[in-house]
Design an enzyme around this catalytic site. Structure first.
Site, PDB file in Angstrom:
ATOM      1  N   TYR A 135       0.804  -1.214   0.000  1.00  0.00           N
ATOM      2  CA  TYR A 135       0.000   0.000   0.000  1.00  0.00           C
ATOM      3  C   TYR A 135       0.843   1.273   0.000  1.00  0.00           C
ATOM      4  CZ  TYR A 135      -3.941  -3.062   1.132  1.00  0.00           C
ATOM      5  OH  TYR A 135      -4.908  -4.045   1.110  1.00  0.00           O
ATOM      6  N   ARG A 520      -9.239   0.062   0.618  1.00  0.00           N
ATOM      7  CA  ARG A 520      -7.876   0.430   0.989  1.00  0.00           C
ATOM      8  C   ARG A 520      -7.036   0.323  -0.271  1.00  0.00           C
ATOM      9  NH1 ARG A 520      -4.738  -3.286   5.430  1.00  0.00           N
ATOM     10  NH2 ARG A 520      -3.025  -1.892   6.013  1.00  0.00           N
TER      11      ARG A 520
END
Length: 590
Positions: A135, A520
């Site tokens: 991420y 996310r």
């Protein structure tokens, strides 16, 4: 391997050393490369202004607690990660880089840094440990920002309350550290680890990460936060907003999540509205448990599997957040490279996956369901009978206990994680390619076979177009599925990285067009994902921007995080959309 704050416990030192050796042995990139450029300065800041500001900050925090990022960039590995850049750099290694890193030792020092940033107009980017791999890691969204590494010095377990089954931790407390301390105190309590145990307990919850015990929704199981606001002011949420007697913390702070009036806790998750320096969590009382898995023979069993899971989960017959994984995951979690199963550059064919799976302990199959039941032995047995009967409606399904597979099979790792024991096993699939790195694509879908099939088919087709193996992991609850597609790529291969970016851009757009949004994402895709939540003429983002501008008028705290830009940056070329694939330079074009 023992480390003062972020290493592994001695019980895993041998496994960690072996894991590190496999990963480093699979690299062709040098350990570090000469920098092509000097320090990446913060936006609108001259070198003279930067040096003056850094000198001032060193005077406030001490010279050892401020490091300028002017040295060679080292990707390291999971437990020796950089705080200078994204170790899995999907763009050029020198693009998403910080100008400096600072290491506060207390909430008060975090306040000092925030006020310093406001004084000089320098963007700051807080990280707990920087291990949200897939991420963006420790990279700041605005290149040249100053990373606040909270974990290096703020790694204390402030409280474990055995009677209340709760704890309070600082950002640098890892799942490993919290688990080991509970074991040392011989408390009958569990933590809820995600797939890897080296991440921050606080950081994972703030990013709304998940685990696999009944306490798997990490943010839902937090209780009380201490937060430094963008002005440098201090806030406590929940019952912590009421002072305790004699200057102590409120005794109910970790017992009840809310205070009186509006509940503000949620605005500090996945946002840039404050820096969380302390956080409370509920812990699970230890209990008897049994892990297991089912295999299913055909790809077309997928919809029926999902539809069987839904009522089992809604009725809480399933004990945890189970995983449904494709058989190709059985191959990559062995830690063996793709070349041991397949020759050539393209994705593995279905026949190759099936042929290779035949040689593994679970045999020829298409889908694998990993679950765990909790409670007294007789309860577990009765639940398993119901689950076996339900999955038995799929011809050819098979049931396995850990005792049915070798000691090195992945089921044993799942058994540990689902019993609150943090591990490292999930790193092994990074060996699939040389210089292994990955991106997560993580949309949410209803727990319905037809919806799951729609998402799966979109993602599978996109992977095939761009030449990537599809590694799907579905975390399946009673009403929603976290569909997590793991794009594994060679970070030494610029062309392959561009294909991975195109793949991400297309999946975001195509899934959103069908109503499936990500929960996310990597920081370079946050603007595109945020823009898909556009109902009501961007009502959600307009609210986020209003809050951001009110709390952070100087726009210094993590600008751009999760697509939320302060007025200072908004509409000035920092946003990245579906058309931004090459991303040779992050920021406004000259």
């Amino acid at each position: 391997m023992e480390d003062t704050y972020s290493g592994v416990p001695s019980r895993l030192s041998k496994e960690a050393a072996e894991c590190r050796a496999r990963l480093l042995g699979n690299r062709t990139l040098p350990a570090s490369q000469p920098r092509k450029h000097g320090v990446r300065l913060p936006p609108d800041t001259t070198l003279e202004q930067f040096e003056s500001a850094i000198q001032d900050l060193r005077g406030k925090l001490g010279p050892d607690n401020v490091e300028v990022n002017d040295k060679a960039l080292v990707d390291g590995w999971y437990l020796e990660h950089p705080n200078t850049h994204d170790a899995f750099h999907i763009v050029d290694q020198e693009e998403l880089v910080s100008s400096a890193a600072v290491f506060p030792g207390s909430t008060e020092e975090v306040q000092i840094i925030v006020r310093w940033a406001n004084q000089y107009g320098i963007p700051i980017y807080p990280i707990s440990l920087g291990r949200n791999v897939g991420y963006g890691g420790a990279a700041p969204r605005v290149p040249g920002g100053v990373v606040i590494d909270l974990g290096r010095r703020m790694h204390n377990i402030l409280k474990i309350d055995g009677e209340n089954a709760s704890c309070v931790v600082e950002p640098g407390v890892t799942y490993f550290k919290l688990y080991e301390e509970i074991q040392r105190q011989k408390l009958p309590l569990w933590i809820d680890p995600p797939d890897l145990g080296g991440g921050s307990v606080l950081g994972n919850a703030i990013d709304r990460g998940v685990g696999y015990t009944p306490y798997g929704d990490h943010f839902a199981n937090h209780c009380g936060m201490e937060i430094v606001l963008p002005s440098g002011e201090l806030l406590r949420t929940g019952m912590g907003a009421m002072p305790g007697p004699d200057g102590e913390d409120n005794p109910t702070w970790q017992s009840f999540q809310h205070a009186f009036g509006p509940s503000v806790n949620g605005i500090f998750s996945q946002s840039n509205f404050g820096i969380v320096t302390k956080m409370g969590f509920h812990l699970m009382p230890e209990t008897n448990n049994q892990s297991y898995c089912f295999t299913f023979p055909h790809d077309d069993d997928f919809e029926q599997i999902v539809d069987i899971i839904r009522p089992l989960a809604q009725q809480r017959i399933l004990g945890n957040i189970p995983q449904l994984r494709h058989a190709i995951q059985e191959l990559n979690v062995t830690g063996r490279p793709k070349s041991s199963f397949h020759s050539g550059a393209g994705p593995m064919t279905r026949d190759e996956v099936r042929s290779a799976a035949k040689e593994l302990p679970l045999g020829d199959c298409s889908w694998v369901f990993y679950g765990t039941q909790y409670g007294p032995a007789e309860t577990i047995q009765s639940q398993l009978e119901v689950i076996k009967a339900a999955f038995g409606r799929i011809p050819g399904s098979r049931f396995f206990l850990p005792s049915d597979v070798p000691a090195d099979h992945y089921l044993h790792s799942r058994s540990l994680v689902c019993a609150g024991v943090p591990v490292l096993r999930e790193l092994d699939w990074l060996n699939w390619t040389p210089n292994g790195a990955h991106l997560f694509f993580s949309p949410i879908a209803p727990t319905r076979g037809r919806d799951a099939r729609t998402v799966h088919d979109l993602i599978a087709a996109a992977h095939a177009r761009h030449g990537f193996d599809l590694f799907p992991t579905l975390c399946v609850a009673g009403r929603e599925i976290h569909y997590i597609a793991n794009i594994v790529y060679d970070r030494a291969d610029a062309a392959e990285k561009r294909r991975a970016v195109r793949l991400m851009r297309e999946m975001i757009a195509e899934c959103a067009a069908r109503g499936f949004g990500e929960y996310r994402t990597h920081l370079l895709f946050a603007d595109q994902v945020a823009a898909t939540y556009s109902w009501g003429d961007r009502a959600l983002m307009r609210l986020n921007e209003t809050i951001k501008d009110a709390l952070d008028p100087n726009g210094v705290l993590a600008p751009g995080r999760n697509g939320i830009w302060p007025r200072r940056y908004r509409g000035k070329g920092w946003e990245l959309g579906a058309e931004d694939v090459d991303m040779d330079r992050i920021g406004p074009k000259a």
